[in-house]
Write an enzyme that holds these catalytic residues in place. Structure first.
Site, PDB file in Angstrom:
ATOM      1  N   SER A  66       0.874  -1.157   0.000  1.00  0.00           N
ATOM      2  CA  SER A  66       0.000   0.000   0.000  1.00  0.00           C
ATOM      3  C   SER A  66       0.915   1.212   0.000  1.00  0.00           C
ATOM      4  O   SER A  66       1.497   1.552   1.028  1.00  0.00           O
ATOM      5  CB  SER A  66      -0.845  -0.090   1.277  1.00  0.00           C
ATOM      6  N   PRO A  67       1.097   1.837  -1.157  1.00  0.00           N
ATOM      7  CA  PRO A  67       2.038   2.963  -1.222  1.00  0.00           C
ATOM      8  C   PRO A  67       1.429   4.202  -0.568  1.00  0.00           C
ATOM      9  O   PRO A  67       0.238   4.205  -0.281  1.00  0.00           O
ATOM     10  CB  PRO A  67       2.207   3.181  -2.728  1.00  0.00           C
ATOM     11  N   ASP A 109      -2.948  -1.871  -2.919  1.00  0.00           N
ATOM     12  CA  ASP A 109      -4.078  -1.275  -2.201  1.00  0.00           C
ATOM     13  C   ASP A 109      -3.995   0.251  -2.326  1.00  0.00           C
ATOM     14  O   ASP A 109      -2.981   0.842  -1.956  1.00  0.00           O
ATOM     15  CB  ASP A 109      -3.969  -1.713  -0.734  1.00  0.00           C
TER      16      ASP A 109
HETATM   17  C1  LIG Z   1       0.459   3.483   3.449  1.00  0.00           C
HETATM   18  S1  LIG Z   1       1.963   3.267   4.268  1.00  0.00           S
HETATM   19  C2  LIG Z   1       2.105   1.503   4.386  1.00  0.00           C
HETATM   20  C3  LIG Z   1       1.528   0.935   5.652  1.00  0.00           C
HETATM   21  C4  LIG Z   1       1.700  -0.550   5.779  1.00  0.00           C
HETATM   22  N1  LIG Z   1       0.886  -1.268   4.810  1.00  0.00           N
HETATM   23  C5  LIG Z   1       1.383  -1.043   7.189  1.00  0.00           C
HETATM   24  O1  LIG Z   1       0.598  -1.984   7.340  1.00  0.00           O
HETATM   25  O2  LIG Z   1       1.900  -0.464   8.138  1.00  0.00           O
HETATM   26  C6  LIG Z   1       3.169   3.683   3.064  1.00  0.00           C
HETATM   27  C7  LIG Z   1       4.609   3.681   3.577  1.00  0.00           C
HETATM   28  O3  LIG Z   1       5.487   3.861   2.472  1.00  0.00           O
HETATM   29  C8  LIG Z   1       6.659   4.521   2.956  1.00  0.00           C
HETATM   30  N2  LIG Z   1       7.380   5.057   1.783  1.00  0.00           N
HETATM   31  C9  LIG Z   1       7.071   6.137   1.032  1.00  0.00           C
HETATM   32  N3  LIG Z   1       7.944   6.269   0.004  1.00  0.00           N
HETATM   33  C10 LIG Z   1       8.821   5.226   0.099  1.00  0.00           C
HETATM   34  C11 LIG Z   1       9.949   4.804  -0.664  1.00  0.00           C
HETATM   35  N4  LIG Z   1      10.351   5.466  -1.749  1.00  0.00           N
HETATM   36  N5  LIG Z   1      10.607   3.673  -0.271  1.00  0.00           N
HETATM   37  C12 LIG Z   1      10.218   2.981   0.836  1.00  0.00           C
HETATM   38  N6  LIG Z   1       9.150   3.346   1.603  1.00  0.00           N
HETATM   39  C13 LIG Z   1       8.465   4.450   1.242  1.00  0.00           C
HETATM   40  C14 LIG Z   1       6.124   5.569   3.916  1.00  0.00           C
HETATM   41  O4  LIG Z   1       7.091   5.973   4.858  1.00  0.00           O
HETATM   42  C15 LIG Z   1       4.938   4.806   4.558  1.00  0.00           C
HETATM   43  O5  LIG Z   1       5.290   4.248   5.804  1.00  0.00           O
END
Ligand SMILES: C[S@@+](CC[C@H](N)C(=O)[O-])C[C@H]1O[C@@H](n2cnc3c(N)ncnc32)[C@H](O)[C@@H]1O
Length: 331
Positions: A66-67, A109
């Site tokens: 889930s990005p 998602d």
């Molecule tokens: C919607 S949250 C995911 C939550 C996860 N599904 C959970 O159950 O906790 C998206 C996450 O992507 C991380 N994120 C954003 N850009 C990223 C990147 N380029 N590489 C790795 N993580 C990244 C953010 O810090 C965030 O924690």
């Protein structure tokens, strides 16, 4: 039609040894730092775009993620501006396609968004889907809807104040695949039968034509151990007092604000993989995916940009599966 692709380790470039080496950290060409590891998994700290080039071709059985969503309202965990969002995501997508095994799946998602200031919706999820299929070469195996009945009404202006929109409680979930026949088995995710179905089994069933003209024959009176689930996944995300949350609070770490309900990851990991397969979450957050994979006996890789979320995610795991170097991370 392409032939069904078997999910053998030999399908993967480099086969099992390459995966094993990757999981042990050998040959890892990445700027991402190995943050912690467990019996079955490894969590990396950094931008997934730095980790991805080091992951071997065709090595991953399921990408479940889930990005950060394309909401214009900035959130703490780094949303991209919606206009750039689809473009930003496509770079990840090309790697995802390359690293997925021929029978692998990519489950994405995505939350919806209103255009800022207007009671009309962004169509970014659909634009992204079209590009993932047309440009990257994924197939849409099936679309799912992730319904969270506990979601609060928002945006307040349209829903609570002017009362011109209803509550938005659904995320779209694109189940994409590299072949037309990704590995999947709905017998692994059967739901308990409804009371009416159970009474049919007990009292017998009279075969008859449905109003649609379909012949409902005797086969529906056979108890197959559970009902086939629908593509509407009703999973309330109400948990506010899990041990993960308690331990984060105690350690002064922020609880991740957008976690998967564990049932969500559980459904797709069971449905689309077998024990020993390799699951990857490139936007791991609190690493719900890794925890579920570990619990179900799947290998896993997680990658997350935020050190704080990664630290907190360690609390999700039974200390007995954590590898010694991990302990220093939360000391
Ligand atoms: C919607 S949250 C995911 C939550 C996860 N599904 C959970 O159950 O906790 C998206 C996450 O992507 C991380 N994120 C954003 N850009 C990223 C990147 N380029 N590489 C790795 N993580 C990244 C953010 O810090 C965030 O924690």
């Amino acid at each position: 039609m392409t032939r069904p692709t078997p999910n053998k380790a030999e399908d993967r470039q480099g086969g099992l040894p390459a995966i094993t080496a990757f999981m042990r950290g050998k040959h890892l060409r990445t700027k991402s730092e190995l943050f912690y590891s467990t019996t079955l998994g490894r969590a990396f700290w950094g931008d997934s775009l730095d980790l991805l080039p080091g992951i071997p071709d065709k090595s991953i059985d399921l990408i479940l993620t889930s990005p950060p969503f394309a909401l214009k309202r900035k959130k703490e965990y780094g949303n991209e501006d919606e206009d750039k969002y689809v473009e930003w995501f496509m770079e990840f997508a090309r790697h995802f396609h390359r690293i997925l095994s021929p029978s692998g799946s990519f489950v994405l998602d995505l939350g919806g968004a209103y255009l800022p200031g207007f009671p009309v919706r962004s169509i970014y999820q659909f634009e992204l889907l079209v590009r993932l299929v047309r440009e990257t070469g994924f197939y849409l195996a099936q679309e799912f809807y992730h319904y969270n009945p506990a979601r609060l009404p928002a945006p307040a202006e349209w829903v609570n104040v002017r009362r011109i929109r209803v509550k938005d409680s659904v995320n779209v979930v694109w189940w994409l695949s590299k072949s037309q026949n990704p590995k999947a088995d709905n017998r692994k995710v059967l739901k308990p039968y409804s009371d009416s179905m159970l009474s049919l089994f007990k009292n017998g069933y009279k075969a008859k034509l449905r109003p649609s003209g379909h012949d409902i024959s005797d086969k529906f009176s056979k108890n197959n151990g559970g009902a086939i689930p629908a593509n509407l996944l009703e999973l309330a995300n109400t948990d506010s007092n899990s041990s993960y949350q308690k331990m984060c609070r105690k350690a002064g770490l922020k609880v991740h604000p957008a976690r998967f309900p564990p049932g969500f990851a559980d459904f797709f990991v069971k449905f689309l993989t077998s024990e020993g397969d390799l699951v990857f979450d490139p936007f791991a957050g609190s690493n719900t995916t890794g925890l579920v994979a570990e619990t179900l006996g799947r290998n896993w890789i997680a990658s997350e940009l935020s050190e704080e979320y990664l630290k907190g995610s360690i609390f999700r795991f039974d200390p007995r599966v954590l590898q010694p170097a991990t302990v220093g991370r939360i000391a």
